[in-house]
Design an enzyme around this catalytic site. Structure first.
Site, mmCIF file in Angstrom:
data_model
loop_
_atom_site.group_PDB
_atom_site.id
_atom_site.type_symbol
_atom_site.label_atom_id
_atom_site.label_comp_id
_atom_site.label_asym_id
_atom_site.label_seq_id
_atom_site.Cartn_x
_atom_site.Cartn_y
_atom_site.Cartn_z
ATOM 1 N N ASP A 73 13.437 -3.024 3.090
ATOM 2 C CA ASP A 73 13.771 -2.609 4.443
ATOM 3 C C ASP A 73 15.284 -2.714 4.614
ATOM 4 O O ASP A 73 15.994 -3.139 3.701
ATOM 5 C CB ASP A 73 12.995 -3.433 5.473
ATOM 6 C CG ASP A 73 13.312 -4.920 5.378
ATOM 7 O OD1 ASP A 73 14.258 -5.298 4.671
ATOM 8 O OD2 ASP A 73 12.591 -5.713 6.017
ATOM 9 N N GLN A 182 12.599 7.060 15.522
ATOM 10 C CA GLN A 182 12.453 6.134 16.647
ATOM 11 C C GLN A 182 12.085 6.924 17.910
ATOM 12 O O GLN A 182 11.728 8.089 17.813
ATOM 13 C CB GLN A 182 13.750 5.319 16.832
ATOM 14 C CG GLN A 182 13.943 4.242 15.763
ATOM 15 C CD GLN A 182 12.988 3.045 15.946
ATOM 16 O OE1 GLN A 182 12.246 2.964 16.938
ATOM 17 N NE2 GLN A 182 12.990 2.129 14.981
ATOM 18 N N GLY A 209 9.441 1.244 14.945
ATOM 19 C CA GLY A 209 9.384 0.895 16.359
ATOM 20 C C GLY A 209 7.995 0.927 16.968
ATOM 21 O O GLY A 209 7.850 0.979 18.194
ATOM 22 N N ASP A 259 3.095 -1.177 5.339
ATOM 23 C CA ASP A 259 3.394 -2.555 4.944
ATOM 24 C C ASP A 259 3.040 -3.436 6.129
ATOM 25 O O ASP A 259 3.103 -2.988 7.273
ATOM 26 C CB ASP A 259 4.885 -2.741 4.632
ATOM 27 C CG ASP A 259 5.706 -2.845 5.903
ATOM 28 O OD1 ASP A 259 5.966 -1.807 6.545
ATOM 29 O OD2 ASP A 259 6.066 -3.975 6.307
ATOM 30 N N CYS A 297 -17.058 -7.182 -2.476
ATOM 31 C CA CYS A 297 -15.660 -7.271 -2.922
ATOM 32 C C CYS A 297 -15.592 -7.688 -4.387
ATOM 33 O O CYS A 297 -16.326 -8.564 -4.831
ATOM 34 C CB CYS A 297 -14.909 -8.267 -2.047
ATOM 35 S SG CYS A 297 -13.192 -8.483 -2.526
ATOM 36 N N CYS A 302 -14.147 -13.646 -4.370
ATOM 37 C CA CYS A 302 -15.524 -13.299 -4.017
ATOM 38 C C CYS A 302 -16.464 -13.346 -5.213
ATOM 39 O O CYS A 302 -17.653 -13.630 -5.062
ATOM 40 C CB CYS A 302 -15.565 -11.917 -3.369
ATOM 41 S SG CYS A 302 -14.828 -11.882 -1.731
ATOM 42 N N HIS A 328 -8.025 -12.476 -1.692
ATOM 43 C CA HIS A 328 -9.110 -11.652 -1.141
ATOM 44 C C HIS A 328 -8.566 -10.620 -0.159
ATOM 45 O O HIS A 328 -8.898 -9.440 -0.258
ATOM 46 C CB HIS A 328 -10.175 -12.504 -0.438
ATOM 47 C CG HIS A 328 -11.082 -11.649 0.379
ATOM 48 N ND1 HIS A 328 -12.090 -10.885 -0.175
ATOM 49 C CD2 HIS A 328 -11.055 -11.341 1.708
ATOM 50 C CE1 HIS A 328 -12.648 -10.153 0.776
ATOM 51 N NE2 HIS A 328 -12.053 -10.418 1.928
HETATM 52 ZN ZN LIG Z 1 -12.844 -10.692 -2.096
#
Ligand SMILES: [Zn+2]
Length: 369
Positions: A73, A182, A209, A259, A297, A302, A328
């Protein structure tokens, strides 16, 4: 999306490695769960350890030991949110470090220089981050300043690329630069900003923004209005968003890149995202629960551990709890993006979006995201 350090399948979610590391997980964890691109924060790396030090260590990829693409950024958002005693004028942002109080300036030119030294694959322009709510006049003034800053940032970027700034080490000659739209919550300002930012001519474009406290339907509406104003053959990046539902809603509106600190931040507070809504691992009802957090998952957490064990680790404040929960949530985000890509390729994205949102609303703990 192709970058100097390889290709990224879109839509994609970028884990946030604020200080050059994603909190709680290793780079190898990120690679195994399928993260193809990392975001790091210019503000933090500029203040510590310093962009010049990183340039002299061969650039950010070599310094942090990550070989895949990196987006940085501009540092602007952290200046607006973290720095002490900041003032903004036409030249840029002037502030004191939150670490030691030292005085600094971040301008469109210096933000470009810092990212050139860091050598990320994608650099962002410095934009003005307006607080929400803002009235239309303030939003217009700020949007126009962001446009003037975009022109200055692009001029500087091209000068660096052409080798015209000898005192700045350019760590990655293949770096791309994205512009930022923006205009707060005003659709006509967003459209105007998009048109003029595209006129400046960047490799691709971001929507900034948003996710700053506006109602969720306003955010979706602004994305709906802004995305079509950005070139279809370039990735569109929605900055700093969001929940799993936000990602699905935004992909449906034409967004390619995301992100957010959310999956790792909430993981450290014991909140797990699953295909059926949120799961608060500290809840007493999981004390004897032998099931994994999400039986659909594929992640290490998991595949290996029960809710009961994860609840115990979290209650005992074991460091492993932060890692397993983060692993996870990041896998959940990566797989959500992979499932969206597959649905788009099959031409079934509309059905996927409806099913995913309905499934999130079922809720393990909470009615919805
Ligand atoms: Zn998981």
């Amino acid at each position: 999306m192709t970058t100097a350090h390889g290709a990224v399948e879109t839509p994609a979610f970028m884990p946030v490695g604020t200080q050059g590391a994603v909190k709680g997980v290793t780079h190898r964890d990120l690679e195994s769960l399928g993260a193809e691109i990392l975001l790091t924060n210019t503000y933090h790396l500029y203040l510590r350890p310093g962009d010049d030090l990183i340039a002299r260590r061969g650039g950010l990829h070599r310094f942090i030991g990550w070989t895949r693409p990196i987006l940085t950024d501009s540092g602007g958002y952290q200046v607006f949110s973290l720095a002490a005693r900041r003032t903004i004028d036409e030249q840029g942002a002037h502030f004191r470090s939150h670490l030691d109080g030292s005085a600094h300036s971040l301008t469109p030119e210096t933000a470009t220089d810092i990212q050139a030294r860091l050598g990320s694959d994608i650099a962002m322009v410095l934009d003005e981050c307006l607080a929400h709510p803002a009235d239309a006049a303030a939003a217009r003034h700020s949007m126009q300043r962001t446009l003037r800053w975009a022109c200055r940032a692009r001029d500087r970027f091209l000068a660096l690329r052409d080798g015209l700034v000898p005192d700045v080490i350019v760590s990655n000659p293949g770096q791309a630069q994205f512009g930022i739209v923006q205009g707060s919550v005003f659709p006509e300002l967003r459209e105007e900003s998009a048109r003029h930012t595209v006129d400046v001519g960047f490799e691709a474009y971001a929507i900034g923004g948003l996710s700053v406290g506006e109602p969720i339907d306003v955010m979706y509406d602004i994305v709906s209005r802004t995305a079509p104003c950005l070139p279809a053959d370039r990735p569109r990046y929605l900055m700093g968003t969001g929940t799993p539902a936000d990602l699905v809603e935004a992909v449906a509106r034409g967004i390619d890149l995301f992100d957010c600190v959310l999956p790792t931040r909430v993981a450290r507070n014991g909140l797990l995202f699953t295909r059926r809504g949120r799961l608060q691992i500290k809840a007493a009802r999981y004390a004897r629960d032998p099931r994994p957090p999400d039986d659909g998952c594929r992640c290490y957490t998991c595949r290996t551990f029960s809710r009961a064990y994860l609840r115990h680790l979290f209650a005992a404040q074991e460091l492993l709890a932060y890692r397993l929960n983060s692993l996870h949530n990041l896998t959940f985000y990566a797989d959500l993006m992979a499932d969206l890509r597959a649905a788009i390729e099959r031409g079934e994205s509309r059905a996927f979006v409806e099913n995913a949102l309905a499934s999130f609303r079922e809720g393990v703990d909470a009615p919805s995201y």
